[in-house]
Design a protein around this motif. Structure first.
Motif, PDB file in Angstrom:
ATOM      1  N   TYR A 281       0.834  -1.208   0.000  1.00  0.00           N
ATOM      2  CA  TYR A 281       0.000   0.000   0.000  1.00  0.00           C
ATOM      3  C   TYR A 281       0.862   1.249   0.000  1.00  0.00           C
ATOM      4  O   TYR A 281       0.568   2.218   0.692  1.00  0.00           O
ATOM      5  CB  TYR A 281      -0.931   0.020   1.220  1.00  0.00           C
ATOM      6  CG  TYR A 281      -2.280  -0.589   0.946  1.00  0.00           C
ATOM      7  CD1 TYR A 281      -3.291   0.158   0.336  1.00  0.00           C
ATOM      8  CD2 TYR A 281      -2.542  -1.907   1.266  1.00  0.00           C
ATOM      9  CE1 TYR A 281      -4.522  -0.417   0.066  1.00  0.00           C
ATOM     10  CE2 TYR A 281      -3.779  -2.490   1.011  1.00  0.00           C
ATOM     11  CZ  TYR A 281      -4.772  -1.735   0.405  1.00  0.00           C
ATOM     12  OH  TYR A 281      -5.997  -2.297   0.130  1.00  0.00           O
ATOM     13  N   SER A 286      -2.683   1.128  -5.143  1.00  0.00           N
ATOM     14  CA  SER A 286      -3.237   0.058  -4.312  1.00  0.00           C
ATOM     15  C   SER A 286      -4.712   0.255  -3.981  1.00  0.00           C
ATOM     16  O   SER A 286      -5.370  -0.680  -3.533  1.00  0.00           O
ATOM     17  CB  SER A 286      -2.424  -0.062  -3.015  1.00  0.00           C
ATOM     18  OG  SER A 286      -1.082  -0.343  -3.297  1.00  0.00           O
ATOM     19  N   PHE A 289      -8.493   0.708   1.576  1.00  0.00           N
ATOM     20  CA  PHE A 289      -8.399  -0.469   2.448  1.00  0.00           C
ATOM     21  C   PHE A 289      -9.719  -1.238   2.524  1.00  0.00           C
ATOM     22  O   PHE A 289      -9.790  -2.275   3.182  1.00  0.00           O
ATOM     23  CB  PHE A 289      -7.980  -0.048   3.854  1.00  0.00           C
ATOM     24  CG  PHE A 289      -6.598   0.550   3.922  1.00  0.00           C
ATOM     25  CD1 PHE A 289      -5.475  -0.229   3.732  1.00  0.00           C
ATOM     26  CD2 PHE A 289      -6.424   1.906   4.161  1.00  0.00           C
ATOM     27  CE1 PHE A 289      -4.199   0.319   3.786  1.00  0.00           C
ATOM     28  CE2 PHE A 289      -5.166   2.470   4.227  1.00  0.00           C
ATOM     29  CZ  PHE A 289      -4.043   1.671   4.025  1.00  0.00           C
ATOM     30  N   VAL A 304       0.374  -3.455   6.942  1.00  0.00           N
ATOM     31  CA  VAL A 304       0.204  -2.554   5.821  1.00  0.00           C
ATOM     32  C   VAL A 304       1.565  -2.042   5.340  1.00  0.00           C
ATOM     33  O   VAL A 304       2.345  -1.482   6.111  1.00  0.00           O
ATOM     34  CB  VAL A 304      -0.765  -1.401   6.180  1.00  0.00           C
ATOM     35  CG1 VAL A 304      -0.298  -0.623   7.387  1.00  0.00           C
ATOM     36  CG2 VAL A 304      -0.993  -0.489   5.005  1.00  0.00           C
ATOM     37  N   ARG A 323      -2.178   7.222   7.267  1.00  0.00           N
ATOM     38  CA  ARG A 323      -2.572   6.007   6.547  1.00  0.00           C
ATOM     39  C   ARG A 323      -2.883   4.859   7.508  1.00  0.00           C
ATOM     40  O   ARG A 323      -3.813   4.069   7.261  1.00  0.00           O
ATOM     41  CB  ARG A 323      -1.461   5.592   5.580  1.00  0.00           C
ATOM     42  CG  ARG A 323      -1.261   6.545   4.433  1.00  0.00           C
ATOM     43  CD  ARG A 323      -2.402   6.470   3.435  1.00  0.00           C
ATOM     44  NE  ARG A 323      -2.220   5.337   2.524  1.00  0.00           N
ATOM     45  CZ  ARG A 323      -3.206   4.749   1.855  1.00  0.00           C
ATOM     46  NH1 ARG A 323      -4.446   5.149   2.037  1.00  0.00           N
ATOM     47  NH2 ARG A 323      -2.948   3.746   1.041  1.00  0.00           N
ATOM     48  N   GLN A 340       6.628  -2.127   1.690  1.00  0.00           N
ATOM     49  CA  GLN A 340       5.656  -2.738   0.783  1.00  0.00           C
ATOM     50  C   GLN A 340       6.190  -4.034   0.188  1.00  0.00           C
ATOM     51  O   GLN A 340       5.429  -4.892  -0.237  1.00  0.00           O
ATOM     52  CB  GLN A 340       5.240  -1.727  -0.297  1.00  0.00           C
ATOM     53  CG  GLN A 340       5.505  -2.074  -1.733  1.00  0.00           C
ATOM     54  CD  GLN A 340       6.963  -1.851  -2.133  1.00  0.00           C
ATOM     55  OE1 GLN A 340       7.727  -1.208  -1.426  1.00  0.00           O
ATOM     56  NE2 GLN A 340       7.361  -2.408  -3.261  1.00  0.00           N
TER      57      GLN A 340
END
Length: 371
Positions: A281, A286, A289, A304, A323, A340
């Motif tokens: 993400y 992406s 969520f 994440v 985030r 990521q």
């Protein structure tokens, strides 16, 4: 989740940029200038240094950086009988690359009675990690779906040795082979296993779905292959072993391979009995969520991936905090943080330098208080 299982607030995906001495030694080994024992000696020293450096930078879960591997997935899959690889040249991102793809060449199984380089690699890592109190060794392996991806969806092989066109029988054998491999790692002390599997993100990409349709497959059938073999692989897993999964949209020398959102695959992946899900993400590609709302109140940890390993630009703690709050609002409080992806899914590594790599690790560790 059992309290005996590993659930760090901040964790890495696995691979690190290869040191120059490792690259030189691997090149010398391929040229038959040094022996395997001499290569292993160089790798051992580099891995010992890497473990020490991970600890110095504040990580409580360490890996061997995948320093013994050429590819993130194939070096592990070669541990299975009935699986081989094919070398070819393919243009990616305007550059000609030497790549490997795997295929079925016989009955798939895992022989626990013989020695396995990947198990020996874990034992070395575990011994190094044991030098530091409170530090756990994590073994990263590639997932069972990748066997199906390479054989059927990349090389287009339909009629394979031993199985013919019976995909269901092959899936049963792959699942059983993974059960044996997981037990072998467990018996050699592994208590934290991460199964990397980019196969899911092949199927969120419209271009790839068009390709497999042209080959005579459909997305729903392939997703059922993946669900079935992944579920089988985790049957009989040890109760005190943390088993996680990681997937991203591909990472070949820092370049993504696929694009799309997780909406069509998240509900299927979320059914699988993993303890932790590591999901990419790090940018707008992406999406939201929302697809992972199905994990709320399940006790599963959503890791994440907000810190990019392919982009040298540094994220900020404020952006990460915002985030994380977005993720918690949808998935619940059981949300933790990671990069990521790894820093080097192939031995050439991503398009960042080593100093930036460690700045990213320092950022990750500094954000632990936000998790």
């Amino acid at each position: 989740m059992s309290k005996s299982k590993h659930n760090p607030k901040c964790d890495i995906v696995g691979s690190f940029l290869r040191p120059e001495e490792v690259k030189r030694a691997r090149a010398s080994f391929r040229a038959d200038d040094i022996s395997l024992a001499e290569l292993r000696e160089v790798e051992d020293g580099a891995i010992a240094d890497l473990v020490a450096r991970q600890v110095e930078h504040g990580l409580t879960v360490v890996t061997d950086g995948e320093f013994r591997r050429r590819w993130w997935h194939l070096d592990w899959l070669k541990e299975f009988d009935g699986f081989s690889t094919h070398h070819l040249v393919k243009e990616l991102n305007g550059v000609s690359n030497e790549i490997e793809l795997g295929y079925i060449d016989g009955k798939v199984s895992y022989d626990s009675d013989r020695s396995h380089p990947e198990v020996e690699a874990f034992e070395f890592l575990a011994n190094e990690a044991a030098k530091y109190p409170g530090v756990a060794a994590k073994k990263c392996i590639s997932g069972p779906n990748m066997i199906l991806v390479d054989n059927y969806l990349q090389l287009g092989k339909r009629d394979v040795p031993y199985y013919g066109d019976d995909v269901d029988l092959l899936i049963e054998d792959i699942g059983l082979a993974y059960q044996d491999a997981i037990r072998d790692l467990y018996d050699h002390g592994c208590r934290f296993l991460q199964i990397d599997d980019t196969s899911w993100t092949y199927l969120i990409d419209d271009n790839f779905n068009q390709r497999i349709e042209a080959m005579g497959y459909d997305k729903d059938t392939v997703l059922e292959w993946f669900r079935h073999v992944s579920t089988l692989a985790l049957e009989n897993k040890p109760e005190d072993m943390t088993i996680a999964t990681h997937f991203c949209k591909g990472n070949f020398k820092g370049h993504p391979l696929f694009s799309g959102f997780y909406d069509s695959v998240a509900p299927i992946i979320a059914q699988l009995p993993f303890d932790r899900f590591y999901v990419e993400y790090d940018d707008d590609r992406s999406g939201s969520f929302e697809p992972w709302a199905v994990l709320k109140d399940t006790g599963t940890t959503f890791v994440v991936g907000l810190i990019s390993t392919k982009n040298p630009a540094m994220e900020t703690p404020a952006d990460i905090e915002a985030r994380l709050a977005q993720a918690r609002a949808i998935i619940g409080d059981n949300v933790t943080l990671s990069p990521q992806c790894g820093f080097a899914s192939v031995e050439e590594g991503n398009s960042i330098d080593e100093a930036t790599q460690w700045k990213k690790i320092d950022l990750l560790v500094s954000c632990e208080s936000l998790v």
